[in-house]
Design a protein around this motif. Structure first.
Motif, PDB file in Angstrom:
ATOM      1  N   UNK A  13      38.823  47.893  19.159  1.00 61.07           N
ATOM      2  CA  UNK A  13      38.174  48.255  17.892  1.00 61.07           C
ATOM      3  C   UNK A  13      37.669  47.046  17.114  1.00 61.07           C
ATOM      4  N   UNK A  14      38.258  45.881  17.328  1.00 61.18           N
ATOM      5  CA  UNK A  14      37.742  44.649  16.712  1.00 61.18           C
ATOM      6  C   UNK A  14      36.912  43.956  17.771  1.00 61.18           C
ATOM      7  N   UNK A  15      35.611  44.220  17.744  1.00 55.41           N
ATOM      8  CA  UNK A  15      34.723  43.799  18.817  1.00 55.41           C
ATOM      9  C   UNK A  15      33.611  42.922  18.252  1.00 55.41           C
ATOM     10  N   UNK A  16      32.891  42.282  19.144  1.00 52.68           N
ATOM     11  CA  UNK A  16      31.716  41.518  18.760  1.00 52.68           C
ATOM     12  C   UNK A  16      30.533  42.476  18.642  1.00 52.68           C
ATOM     13  N   UNK A  17      30.097  42.712  17.420  1.00 55.56           N
ATOM     14  CA  UNK A  17      29.024  43.676  17.175  1.00 55.56           C
ATOM     15  C   UNK A  17      27.673  42.978  17.104  1.00 55.56           C
ATOM     16  N   UNK A  18      26.615  43.777  17.272  1.00 58.37           N
ATOM     17  CA  UNK A  18      25.258  43.281  17.102  1.00 58.37           C
ATOM     18  C   UNK A  18      24.731  42.540  18.320  1.00 58.37           C
ATOM     19  N   UNK A  19      23.602  41.897  18.142  1.00 59.64           N
ATOM     20  CA  UNK A  19      22.966  41.157  19.222  1.00 59.64           C
ATOM     21  C   UNK A  19      21.917  41.967  19.960  1.00 59.64           C
ATOM     22  N   UNK A  20      21.259  41.309  20.890  1.00 59.03           N
ATOM     23  CA  UNK A  20      20.097  41.896  21.565  1.00 59.03           C
ATOM     24  C   UNK A  20      20.417  42.549  22.906  1.00 59.03           C
ATOM     25  N   UNK A  21      21.656  42.457  23.394  1.00 61.10           N
ATOM     26  CA  UNK A  21      21.947  42.953  24.741  1.00 61.10           C
ATOM     27  C   UNK A  21      21.767  44.461  24.850  1.00 61.10           C
ATOM     28  N   UNK A  22      22.178  45.186  23.815  1.00 54.50           N
ATOM     29  CA  UNK A  22      21.977  46.641  23.842  1.00 54.50           C
ATOM     30  C   UNK A  22      20.501  46.972  23.983  1.00 54.50           C
ATOM     31  N   UNK A  23      19.679  46.232  23.268  1.00 56.15           N
ATOM     32  CA  UNK A  23      18.242  46.449  23.340  1.00 56.15           C
ATOM     33  C   UNK A  23      17.671  46.189  24.717  1.00 56.15           C
ATOM     34  N   UNK A  53      13.831  49.548  17.812  1.00 54.41           N
ATOM     35  CA  UNK A  53      14.539  48.462  18.475  1.00 54.41           C
ATOM     36  C   UNK A  53      16.034  48.724  18.428  1.00 54.41           C
ATOM     37  N   UNK A  54      16.679  48.796  19.597  1.00 50.86           N
ATOM     38  CA  UNK A  54      18.124  49.072  19.653  1.00 50.86           C
ATOM     39  C   UNK A  54      18.951  47.821  19.373  1.00 50.86           C
ATOM     40  N   UNK A  55      18.525  46.701  19.931  1.00 45.74           N
ATOM     41  CA  UNK A  55      19.261  45.460  19.719  1.00 45.74           C
ATOM     42  C   UNK A  55      18.966  44.906  18.335  1.00 45.74           C
ATOM     43  N   UNK A  56      19.951  44.887  17.462  1.00 43.95           N
ATOM     44  CA  UNK A  56      19.781  44.419  16.085  1.00 43.95           C
ATOM     45  C   UNK A  56      20.664  43.198  15.825  1.00 43.95           C
ATOM     46  N   UNK A  57      20.090  42.173  15.232  1.00 41.47           N
ATOM     47  CA  UNK A  57      20.859  40.975  14.918  1.00 41.47           C
ATOM     48  C   UNK A  57      21.750  41.205  13.708  1.00 41.47           C
ATOM     49  N   UNK A  58      22.918  40.584  13.736  1.00 40.53           N
ATOM     50  CA  UNK A  58      23.802  40.529  12.572  1.00 40.53           C
ATOM     51  C   UNK A  58      23.745  39.107  12.036  1.00 40.53           C
ATOM     52  N   UNK A  59      23.719  38.972  10.728  1.00 38.56           N
ATOM     53  CA  UNK A  59      23.585  37.661  10.105  1.00 38.56           C
ATOM     54  C   UNK A  59      24.940  37.129   9.654  1.00 38.56           C
ATOM     55  N   UNK A 107      21.486  46.473  10.970  1.00 40.74           N
ATOM     56  CA  UNK A 107      22.099  46.843  12.268  1.00 40.74           C
ATOM     57  C   UNK A 107      22.639  48.261  12.259  1.00 40.74           C
ATOM     58  N   UNK A 108      23.265  48.649  13.333  1.00 43.95           N
ATOM     59  CA  UNK A 108      23.733  50.027  13.523  1.00 43.95           C
ATOM     60  C   UNK A 108      24.698  50.463  12.425  1.00 43.95           C
ATOM     61  N   UNK A 109      24.594  51.749  12.053  1.00 46.67           N
ATOM     62  CA  UNK A 109      25.512  52.374  11.105  1.00 46.67           C
ATOM     63  C   UNK A 109      26.730  52.922  11.838  1.00 46.67           C
ATOM     64  N   UNK A 110      26.508  53.382  13.076  1.00 50.33           N
ATOM     65  CA  UNK A 110      27.589  54.013  13.840  1.00 50.33           C
ATOM     66  C   UNK A 110      27.291  53.879  15.326  1.00 50.33           C
ATOM     67  N   UNK A 115      28.022  57.282  28.329  1.00 48.74           N
ATOM     68  CA  UNK A 115      27.188  57.864  27.279  1.00 48.74           C
ATOM     69  C   UNK A 115      27.369  57.032  26.014  1.00 48.74           C
ATOM     70  N   UNK A 116      26.293  56.871  25.260  1.00 43.02           N
ATOM     71  CA  UNK A 116      26.397  56.216  23.969  1.00 43.02           C
ATOM     72  C   UNK A 116      25.414  56.839  23.001  1.00 43.02           C
ATOM     73  N   UNK A 117      25.877  57.089  21.797  1.00 43.06           N
ATOM     74  CA  UNK A 117      25.019  57.533  20.700  1.00 43.06           C
ATOM     75  C   UNK A 117      24.962  56.418  19.669  1.00 43.06           C
ATOM     76  N   UNK A 118      23.759  55.962  19.362  1.00 41.38           N
ATOM     77  CA  UNK A 118      23.557  54.926  18.360  1.00 41.38           C
ATOM     78  C   UNK A 118      22.887  55.518  17.132  1.00 41.38           C
ATOM     79  N   UNK A 119      23.388  55.140  15.964  1.00 42.29           N
ATOM     80  CA  UNK A 119      22.786  55.534  14.695  1.00 42.29           C
ATOM     81  C   UNK A 119      22.182  54.272  14.091  1.00 42.29           C
ATOM     82  N   UNK A 120      20.851  54.154  14.180  1.00 45.81           N
ATOM     83  CA  UNK A 120      20.154  52.928  13.815  1.00 45.81           C
ATOM     84  C   UNK A 120      19.253  53.155  12.613  1.00 45.81           C
ATOM     85  N   UNK A 121      19.438  52.395  11.525  1.00 47.27           N
ATOM     86  CA  UNK A 121      18.544  52.554  10.375  1.00 47.27           C
ATOM     87  C   UNK A 121      17.087  52.452  10.775  1.00 47.27           C
TER      88      UNK A 121
END
Length: 283
Positions: free
Chosen positions: A143-153, A27-33, A248-251, A236-242
């Motif tokens: 660089x200070x962005x809203x991270x996480x959520x399901x949209x990437x997924x 799953x690419x879209x990861x929630x942040x708590x 959520x994403x590491x990088x 292009x995007x490279x996602x590093x996902x646990x």
């Protein structure tokens, strides 16, 4: 090679080997708590170039700019949207620098505490409850962005379990939803692929490395208030996902390039805009 290095190498190979041939529900879209905390570090590079054609259709560069923002900060999530995307977070600066055409300056001093609030239309960053100056905001927003959520997924998620080396198509409709209204209406040849490249074990937990490459023609609605005659978008995007999907994403590392043409023949212009981001999130 020292004994410690041998142990690390063997452990890394063991981790990678454990997932070889295994199918993963990725799953690419990861929630942040809310109340999540992490160190943000990385850089964003923006390169713009404007060229104008003479009567022989030869292009000459009339403007070229390169802006690089580098940041390290401690982030604490204070609020999230219903789909797990950051809505509000505090940011304590460790360092923040901007380099403009090889001239480097400090954006904010170490220890500066900020509150960032995000919406679908804007980002607001406050210091002592006062909005930052526009030029400071412009440097920090990449660089200070809203991270996480399901949209990437919605764009990247496969419809099945996948293994290393598998490839699948992006959700074109979800990708087009990231364009502005004019881009959504006029975009053509929208396409993209996602590739599950490998398992990376160099960080604090094994991560699936996923690469997307996508493109579109005429997806740019306006630039500087002007509508291009034609345009090309490459992303292009490279996602590093646990592999452990609770995290959520590491990088995230991304490249977006837009080439827009304005007019034809003498005095026509070509505008190129390239954005390269590489951000790490260490929890």
């Amino acid at each position: 090679m020292r004994f410690g290095a041998v142990v690390v190498t063997v452990c890394c190979l063991a981790v990678v080997g454990a997932y070889s041939g295994e199918l993963i529900d990725l799953t690419m879209g990861r929630s942040i708590k809310a109340f999540d905390q992490y160190e943000l570090r990385g850089a964003s590079t923006r390169i713009s170039r404007v060229q104008v054609a003479d009567k022989n259709d030869s292009l000459s560069v009339i403007q070229a700019d390169t802006i690089i923002v580098r940041i390290s900060a401690l982030c604490r999530v204070q609020g999230v949207t219903t789909d797990g995307q950051e809505a509000v977070k505090s940011v304590k600066i460790r360092y923040a620098f901007v380099e403009h055409n090889s001239q480097t300056s400090e954006i904010l001093p170490p220890g500066t505490e900020l509150i960032a609030t995000f919406s679908d239309t804007s980002t607001v960053i406050l210091k002592d409850s006062i909005p930052l100056p526009a030029n400071v905001m412009a440097n920090l927003v990449p660089v200070i962005r809203s991270e996480g959520g399901k949209r990437t997924g919605e764009i990247l998620d496969p419809k099945r379990k996948v293994g290393i080396g598998d490839t699948w198509s992006i959700n074109v409709k979800a990708f087009k939803n990231t364009f502005d209204e004019v881009g959504k209406k006029h975009a053509k040849s929208v396409k993209g692929k996602v590739n599950f490249i490998r398992i990376d074990s160099s960080s604090y937990m094994p991560a699936a490395v996923v690469e997307m490459k996508a493109s579109a023609d005429n997806a740019v609605g306006e630039m500087g208030g002007l509508k291009p005659t034609s345009s090309k978008l490459h992303a292009e995007i490279n996602l590093y996902l646990p592999v452990d999907q609770r995290y959520p994403a590491i990088r995230t590392a991304s490249l977006t390039k837009v080439i827009a043409h304005f007019g034809k023949g003498k005095d026509s212009a070509v505008v190129e805009f390239t954005v390269t981001d590489d951000l790490y999130f260490e929890r």
